[in-house]
Design a protein around this motif. Structure first.
Motif, PDB file in Angstrom:
ATOM      1  N   GLY A  49       5.881   9.664  -0.611  1.00 23.03           N
ATOM      2  CA  GLY A  49       4.945  10.169  -1.609  1.00 23.03           C
ATOM      3  C   GLY A  49       3.581   9.526  -1.549  1.00 23.03           C
ATOM      4  N   PHE A  50       3.154   8.967  -2.690  1.00 21.72           N
ATOM      5  CA  PHE A  50       1.815   8.408  -2.835  1.00 21.72           C
ATOM      6  C   PHE A  50       1.578   7.255  -1.859  1.00 21.72           C
ATOM      7  N   VAL A  51       2.592   6.412  -1.649  1.00 21.92           N
ATOM      8  CA  VAL A  51       2.459   5.266  -0.748  1.00 21.92           C
ATOM      9  C   VAL A  51       2.119   5.751   0.666  1.00 21.92           C
ATOM     10  N   LYS A  52       2.762   6.816   1.089  1.00 20.72           N
ATOM     11  CA  LYS A  52       2.508   7.362   2.420  1.00 20.72           C
ATOM     12  C   LYS A  52       1.089   7.927   2.519  1.00 20.72           C
ATOM     13  N   GLN A  53       0.619   8.533   1.441  1.00 24.40           N
ATOM     14  CA  GLN A  53      -0.714   9.130   1.434  1.00 24.40           C
ATOM     15  C   GLN A  53      -1.805   8.076   1.587  1.00 24.40           C
ATOM     16  N   VAL A  54      -1.567   6.883   1.063  1.00 23.70           N
ATOM     17  CA  VAL A  54      -2.596   5.837   1.100  1.00 23.70           C
ATOM     18  C   VAL A  54      -2.258   4.760   2.121  1.00 23.70           C
ATOM     19  N   ALA A  55      -1.597   5.146   3.205  1.00 20.30           N
ATOM     20  CA  ALA A  55      -1.210   4.188   4.246  1.00 20.30           C
ATOM     21  C   ALA A  55      -2.424   3.456   4.806  1.00 20.30           C
ATOM     22  N   LEU A  56      -3.547   4.154   4.941  1.00 22.45           N
ATOM     23  CA  LEU A  56      -4.757   3.546   5.490  1.00 22.45           C
ATOM     24  C   LEU A  56      -5.257   2.408   4.595  1.00 22.45           C
ATOM     25  N   LEU A  57      -5.264   2.643   3.290  1.00 24.69           N
ATOM     26  CA  LEU A  57      -5.727   1.613   2.364  1.00 24.69           C
ATOM     27  C   LEU A  57      -4.781   0.414   2.347  1.00 24.69           C
ATOM     28  N   PHE A  58      -3.474   0.677   2.377  1.00 26.66           N
ATOM     29  CA  PHE A  58      -2.514  -0.419   2.421  1.00 26.66           C
ATOM     30  C   PHE A  58      -2.680  -1.227   3.710  1.00 26.66           C
ATOM     31  N   GLY A  59      -2.973  -0.538   4.803  1.00 22.29           N
ATOM     32  CA  GLY A  59      -3.209  -1.231   6.067  1.00 22.29           C
ATOM     33  C   GLY A  59      -4.408  -2.160   5.985  1.00 22.29           C
ATOM     34  N   LEU A  60      -5.497  -1.682   5.362  1.00 22.98           N
ATOM     35  CA  LEU A  60      -6.694  -2.503   5.193  1.00 22.98           C
ATOM     36  C   LEU A  60      -6.399  -3.727   4.313  1.00 22.98           C
ATOM     37  N   LEU A  61      -5.646  -3.500   3.231  1.00 25.20           N
ATOM     38  CA  LEU A  61      -5.334  -4.583   2.306  1.00 25.20           C
ATOM     39  C   LEU A  61      -4.441  -5.643   2.953  1.00 25.20           C
ATOM     40  N   ILE A  62      -3.346  -5.190   3.567  1.00 25.01           N
ATOM     41  CA  ILE A  62      -2.399  -6.133   4.167  1.00 25.01           C
ATOM     42  C   ILE A  62      -3.037  -6.857   5.358  1.00 25.01           C
ATOM     43  N   GLY A  63      -3.841  -6.123   6.145  1.00 23.25           N
ATOM     44  CA  GLY A  63      -4.529  -6.745   7.274  1.00 23.25           C
ATOM     45  C   GLY A  63      -5.495  -7.830   6.822  1.00 23.25           C
TER      46      GLY A  63
END
Length: 473
Positions: free
Chosen positions: A218-232
């Motif tokens: 769902g929503f988590v998959k849609q914002v994968a790019l933002l999560f990648g930036l945050l975790i990176g």
């Protein structure tokens, strides 16, 4: 969700409907005009912000790096981009009836399509003149959009999927060196450029995005790019690779200063380059409006498209005053509407208001500028690669079983890749030609439009094969 009135209850005439039905019809609201409860409105708006945020800050990040802005200047550029995106989106969704705004759940913001031509303009100007030259060309492109917007429907036949597919593909391909450079550290003059720790961080960020895309829901998959930036970014902190200087020095709240980077300069070659890009952006916006009209089951006629393009033109013209760039539709947000089935324009208006607030608080823009270059590199490979895929998808529907279309695409892509494969190819050309042809997007667009005219318009009247080719493209 409320639905539009249908059947006999929607019939016109005082005698055709009982009083009770008339009341029901008056209370019925089209999904586009529905005002949702905050419990649904806010999460839906957050999805739109998540889908577009990385795209909005990409142009100022790339251009700021290219013209060697300091941390304060980079922060100011990001804040301006967010502010203009918020204003443009509010104008588009709420509108001024009969003047501007298509009054659809439609997001407008700085487009990545203008990045390559603007980088070419920056390369042909001395430091200090780079942004003024870019902004002068952008302002004229905005006026150009306002001037031809009412007549653009007649020009759409010169920009079929065959042409726009080539241009969108070239946008992704010609921008790919940017994230590759970011992945190596961003500063080519630095002694540690290309260091393995930079490459490892970029690879880790890319792996996080792929992992979330594969296993997220769902929503988590849609914002994968933002999560990648945050975790990176979090992963970079223990190794001292995240710079918090911008966060400490940025003002909490401040409106962008008009012409903070200098008065605009109007250079003919730069103007031609950006006007060509504006034609492509107008085509994308028109296609986006037609798509969102179908998704929302609301007629998107010529007047609606004209008002929408007028919003693009106004935002593009006024944006450079505060530090903005060419503005157009965000296709990813059309996808959000299609995916979520939430069609209220007020949801997107709230997202636009949030962007406006983010732009008024530079400290929030500074949060983005502190993301390490290698992290942006890992995410940028996904972002720009996705743009190229969008172009390939458009080309797949453009009738490539026709030999003329194959030749058109082949030559156009070749012309667009020349500046990438051989950066010094146009070194002996006049300065104006270097600016126009030195951008793969501008060069490819010129060739694609010219060949489309040659194969499918000039001397083809009454030709059955030409008609078939045009229909397929």
């Amino acid at each position: 969700m409320a639905v539009p009135a249908q059947g006999p209850a929607a019939a016109e005439g005082p005698c055709s409907t009982p009083p009770e039905s008339t009341t029901a019809t008056a209370e019925a609201v089209h999904p586009v005009d529905e005002k949702l409860h905050p419990s649904r409105l806010v999460p839906a708006a957050l999805q739109h912000i998540a889908a577009m945020y990385a795209g909005v800050v990409t142009p100022p990040l790339i251009i700021g790096q290219a013209v060697h802005l300091d941390t304060a200047g980079q922060t100011r550029l990001i804040a301006a981009s967010l502010l203009i995106a918020g204003v443009a989106t509010l104008l588009q969704t709420l509108g001024v009836k009969g003047l501007v705004g298509n009054r659809l759940p439609f997001v407008n913001a700085a487009s990545s399509a203008g990045i390559a031509p603007m980088l070419a303009i920056a390369e042909t100007n001395a430091k200090g003149d780079q942004l003024p030259a870019i902004y002068g060309a952008v302002m004229v492109a905005g006026v150009f959009c306002l001037a031809i917007g009412p007549f653009f429907g007649r020009l759409l036949r010169f920009f079929p999927p065959l042409v726009t597919g080539v241009v969108i593909t070239l946008i992704g391909v010609t921008l790919m060196p940017v994230p590759v450079s970011w992945a190596q550290g961003g500063d080519k003059t630095a002694a540690d450029y290309g260091d393995m720790r930079y490459l490892a961080l970029a690879g880790f960020t890319l792996a996080v995005i792929l992992f979330i895309q594969r296993f997220g829901k769902g929503f988590v998959k849609q914002v994968a790019l933002l999560f990648g930036l945050l975790i990176g970014t979090l992963a970079a902190i223990p190794f001292g690779m995240a710079d918090f200087g911008a966060l400490k020095s940025a003002p909490v709240a401040a409106l962008p200063t008009p012409f903070a980077f200098g008065a605009p300069e109007f250079q003919p070659a730069a103007i031609i380059s950006l006007c060509l890009v504006m034609l492509v952006l107008m085509t994308e916006s028109s296609a986006g409006m037609l798509a969102i009209g179908e998704i929302c089951e609301r007629d998107c006629d010529g007047k609606t498209i004209t008002r929408g393009l007028r919003t693009d033109g106004l935002a593009t013209f006024l944006g450079p005053v505060f530090g903005g760039f060419p503005t157009s539709a965000f296709a990813q947000n059309v996808g959000v509407v299609s995916l979520t089935k939430v069609r209220s324009r007020y949801v997107v208006a709230v997202a636009g208001g949030a962007l406006l607030i983010l732009g008024a608080f530079p400290v929030l823009g500074a949060v983005v500028s502190m993301v390490p270059m290698p992290v942006l590199g890992g995410a940028g490979i996904v972002l720009f690669g996705s743009i190229a895929v969008s172009g390939i998808r458009t080309l797949s529907e453009a009738g490539l079983d026709d030999s003329s279309n194959i030749i058109l695409v082949a030559v156009s892509l070749g012309a667009g890749i020349i500046p990438l494969a051989a950066p010094g190819f146009y070194a002996d050309f006049p300065a104006w030609a270097q600016t126009v042809l030195g951008s793969g997007i501008s060069a490819g667009a010129l060739v694609a439009v010219s060949l489309n005219l040659f194969f499918h318009h000039l001397g083809t009247r009454g030709s059955a094969s030409a008609t078939a080719a045009l229909k397929s493209s």
